[in-house]
Design an enzyme around this catalytic site. Sequence first.
Site, mmCIF file in Angstrom:
data_model
loop_
_atom_site.group_PDB
_atom_site.id
_atom_site.type_symbol
_atom_site.label_atom_id
_atom_site.label_comp_id
_atom_site.label_asym_id
_atom_site.label_seq_id
_atom_site.Cartn_x
_atom_site.Cartn_y
_atom_site.Cartn_z
ATOM 1 N N ASP A 1 -25.549 -17.089 -40.316
ATOM 2 C CA ASP A 1 -24.232 -16.456 -40.374
ATOM 3 C C ASP A 1 -24.009 -15.503 -39.205
ATOM 4 O OD1 ASP A 1 -26.169 -14.699 -41.285
ATOM 5 O OD2 ASP A 1 -25.436 -14.638 -43.332
ATOM 6 N N ASN B 1 -26.691 -8.558 -54.404
ATOM 7 C CA ASN B 1 -25.799 -9.238 -55.350
ATOM 8 C C ASN B 1 -26.145 -10.726 -55.510
ATOM 9 O OD1 ASN B 1 -24.932 -10.312 -52.937
ATOM 10 N ND2 ASN B 1 -22.819 -9.593 -53.077
ATOM 11 N N HIS C 1 -26.496 -12.922 -53.021
ATOM 12 C CA HIS C 1 -25.962 -13.849 -52.016
ATOM 13 C C HIS C 1 -27.065 -14.440 -51.154
ATOM 14 C CE1 HIS C 1 -25.073 -10.477 -48.787
ATOM 15 N NE2 HIS C 1 -26.287 -10.961 -48.635
#
Length: 238
Positions: A62, A131, A133
Amino acid sequence: MDNYNELSKQAAEILAEQVRKKNDSVLGLPTGSTPEGMYACLVSMYKNSEIDFSAVVTFNLDEYVGLPPDHPQSYNYYMHSNLFDHVNAKKSNIHIPHCKEQDPDLICREYEQEIKNAGGIDLQILGIGTNGHIGFNEPDQFLYTKTHLVELTEETIEANSRFFKSRDEVPLKAVTMGVGSIMAAEKIILLASGESKAEAISEMCSGKVTTRVPASLLQLHREVTVFVDREAASLLKK
Ligand code: F6R
């Protein structure tokens, strides 16, 4: 694993083993705090002639949208300062998604095509968000399979603000490989260190698969290894 150093060494060893077996391996790479130790180990292995990156092909998971590649908080900058500036990887073999003025959809489609053209990812290394991800595939009602543009959640912006001067500087968007792009890798290694990851690790391994914990999808992959230190493993049921 007892601690972060051990985890970093083992992850570097597995990556090096992969490259020794197949010198033109296609590697999927993460950024963030967690893999810093692994990259440091790889750099020292390279200096000791224990790994050769000359034919290796890399795809980063990313990148933030809106930061120029030479911005100190961009993942492009991170990868060069932690790894690429110190090893013999070929510039043309390094892929980091970058979108600026161009059409993000086009960038994402081209990135997927480049992974395909390289023959797919042999070994994907992942971190995990607090979280749950993976990449920047944030918890949601649904997840995207392919590389796509994403709006970061408040939790991720908050967690990543530690790298920036202020929270306002954290980009709100990113480009990320999708869960399908990640799941298509031959082998996956996920690294997690510290108490802040304990809940995400426990939910990821719970036996239930939910888009609310994107990492839980990895339970459906045939070859995933999870490297955790004691703190990150602390909520796993014995
Ligand atoms: C980064 C990435 C993210 C991180 C995750 C954990 O390329 O894909 O999913 O792996 O946010 O980040 P750290 O390691 O900083 O806790």
